[in-house]
Design a protein around this motif. Structure first.
Motif, short mmCIF file in Angstrom:
data_model
loop_
_atom_site.label_atom_id
_atom_site.label_comp_id
_atom_site.label_asym_id
_atom_site.label_seq_id
_atom_site.Cartn_x
_atom_site.Cartn_y
_atom_site.Cartn_z
N SER A 1 0.84 -1.20 0.00
CA SER A 1 0.00 0.00 0.00
C SER A 1 0.87 1.25 0.00
O SER A 1 0.56 2.24 -0.66
CB SER A 1 -0.94 0.01 1.22
OG SER A 1 -0.20 -0.10 2.42
N GLU A 2 1.98 1.21 0.74
CA GLU A 2 2.94 2.30 0.73
C GLU A 2 4.08 1.97 -0.24
O GLU A 2 4.47 0.81 -0.37
CB GLU A 2 3.51 2.54 2.13
CG GLU A 2 2.46 2.98 3.14
CD GLU A 2 3.07 3.23 4.52
OE1 GLU A 2 4.28 3.00 4.68
OE2 GLU A 2 2.32 3.64 5.42
N ASN A 3 4.59 2.99 -0.89
CA ASN A 3 5.69 2.80 -1.85
C ASN A 3 5.35 1.76 -2.91
O ASN A 3 6.21 0.98 -3.34
CB ASN A 3 6.98 2.40 -1.12
CG ASN A 3 7.44 3.46 -0.15
OD1 ASN A 3 7.46 4.65 -0.47
ND2 ASN A 3 7.80 3.04 1.06
N ASP B 1 5.41 7.65 -7.48
CA ASP B 1 5.17 7.82 -6.05
C ASP B 1 5.14 9.29 -5.64
O ASP B 1 4.54 9.65 -4.63
CB ASP B 1 6.25 7.10 -5.23
CG ASP B 1 6.01 5.60 -5.14
OD1 ASP B 1 4.84 5.18 -5.28
OD2 ASP B 1 6.98 4.85 -4.94
#
Length: 402
Positions: free
Chosen positions: A128-130, A281
């Motif tokens: 979910s992140e990065n 990102d």
């Protein structure tokens, strides 16, 4: 040490993509001339088999995506990597056009209908992140594989023959693709994974697969524009890359220079996979996608007018950046537009459109060459199609319902 399951997914998908360089266009391009000379087959026969396999794989991609959303990638990856290994070994012994066609068809079905869908979407769902960086790592592995495998295959062909080169590629896929998948990935039930970041529960869903969301996404006008853009750019890129080495040799450049251009494509793909992922990102993913499409248009424009070696290397740089950019960012764009619950399913359908373009582009350039003895007409038409694909992407706006 308890390694979070998402990192095991990332590592496994990366090793599979590295080994899957055996199926890459830049690697197949190395085999076209020696195989056609040895077996006295036309480029159309080889291109046709690759195209048929790509089309069947494209039709299979949405099903593969839904299987991944429900059951995970392990089973399909094992089947796919084993079949690619077997196909490479069969190609090393091929004597008849029928066996050649069957092997290449199976080869491309597994690549376009399974492996490409499973690796990117699995990592996209796990992080979910990065997410951009994680997905870019998968494509980086594939690009690094091409950097090593393309010149490696050419070296083996020069020292031994193309048969030994295919045999080595079969071993590469089994050791780098099948074995890590068996060891590191786990099977799960249709409800999916609960927590990919910890790997503590492999049976409960993090978010249930929602068929209505999938239907809504399929009906989205923006999704149609994305499919059109992927189809046209897929056709343009494959129609150039698979025939690039033959084109450059016919234009008067040496085989060593032509192979080095393929290596530049692979190296720039490796760099581009990180570059595009990082940019996605930090900035609006759609406009980063637009930048990759513009790069593809410029690359094909240079291909048509290869004035000197410097231009060739610039073309290789742009073509590598564009190719990996479209592949990497399409998954990220779909995740941004439609979320991750149905990501593998919609990514599978997007792969269908893209691979249909791949197949048609491969066949189109081969047929034009066999009929005219030159590639310029085909490449000029592909340039126009890449521009239309860029315009289609510009029309794709983010849906408000997701």
């Amino acid at each position: 040490m308890n390694i979070p399951y998402k990192w095991r997914i990332l590592f496994t998908c990366s090793t599979v993509e590295f080994a899957n360089a055996a199926t890459a266009m830049v690697v197949l391009a190395v085999f076209i001339d020696p195989m056609t000379l040895t077996l006295n087959w036309s480029r159309t026969s080889i291109s046709g088999a690759v195209a048929i396999g790509s089309v069947i794989g494209a039709c299979m991609a949405p099903v593969t995506g839904q299987i991944n959303d429900r059951y995970g990638p392990r089973g399909m990856l094992i089947i796919s990597t084993v079949l690619v290994s077997v196909s490479c070994i069969v190609l090393s012994y091929v004597q008849t056009s029928v066996i050649l066609g069957v092997a290449l068809i199976v080869f491309r079905i597994c690549d376009q209908g399974a492996t490409k869908v499973l690796t990117a979407s699995s990592v996209g769902k796990a992080f979910s992140e990065n997410r951009g960086f994680a997905v870019s790592m998968v494509f980086l592995a594939g690009s690094l594989g091409c950097v090593i495998v393309a010149p490696g295959a050419q070296f083996i062909i020069t020292i031994f023959s193309w048969r030994e080169a295919w045999l080595c590629l079969g071993c590469l896929m089994f050791l780098g693709g099948t074995i890590p998948t068996i060891i590191l990935l786990k099977s799960r039930n249709k409800n999916g994974l609960n927590n990919l970041s910890t790997g503590t529960d492999l049976t409960k869903p993090s978010a249930a697969f929602n068929r209505q969301e999938l239907i809504t996404a399929f009906k989205s006008v923006s999704f149609v524009y994305i499919l059109i853009s992927l189809f046209l750019t897929g056709m343009a890129s494959s129609g150039v890359i698979l025939h690039l080495m033959s084109y450059l040799v016919s234009a008067g450049f040496s085989e060593s220079v032509s192979v080095s251009v393929l290596s530049v494509i692979a190296i720039s793909s490796a760099v581009g996979s990180i570059l595009w992922g990082k940019l996605a990102d930090r900035f609006n993913v759609k406009w980063v996608c637009v930048a990759t499409y513009v790069t593809l248009v410029l690359a094909i424009g240079i291909v048509i007018f290869p004035y000197n070696i410097t231009f060739l290397y610039l073309m290789g740089l742009a073509l590598g950046l564009a190719g990996v950019g479209v592949n990497t960012l399409s998954a990220l764009l779909l995740a941004n537009y439609y979320g991750t619950n149905i990501l593998a399913s919609i990514y599978g359908l997007s792969r269908t459109a893209q691979v249909m373009g791949f197949a048609l582009g491969i066949l189109f350039s081969g047929v034009v060459y066999d009929r005219t003895g030159a590639y310029q007409t085909a490449f000029s038409i592909l340039l126009l199609l890449s521009v239309i694909g860029l315009l289609a992407l510009l029309l794709a706006k983010k849906p408000k319902v997701f």
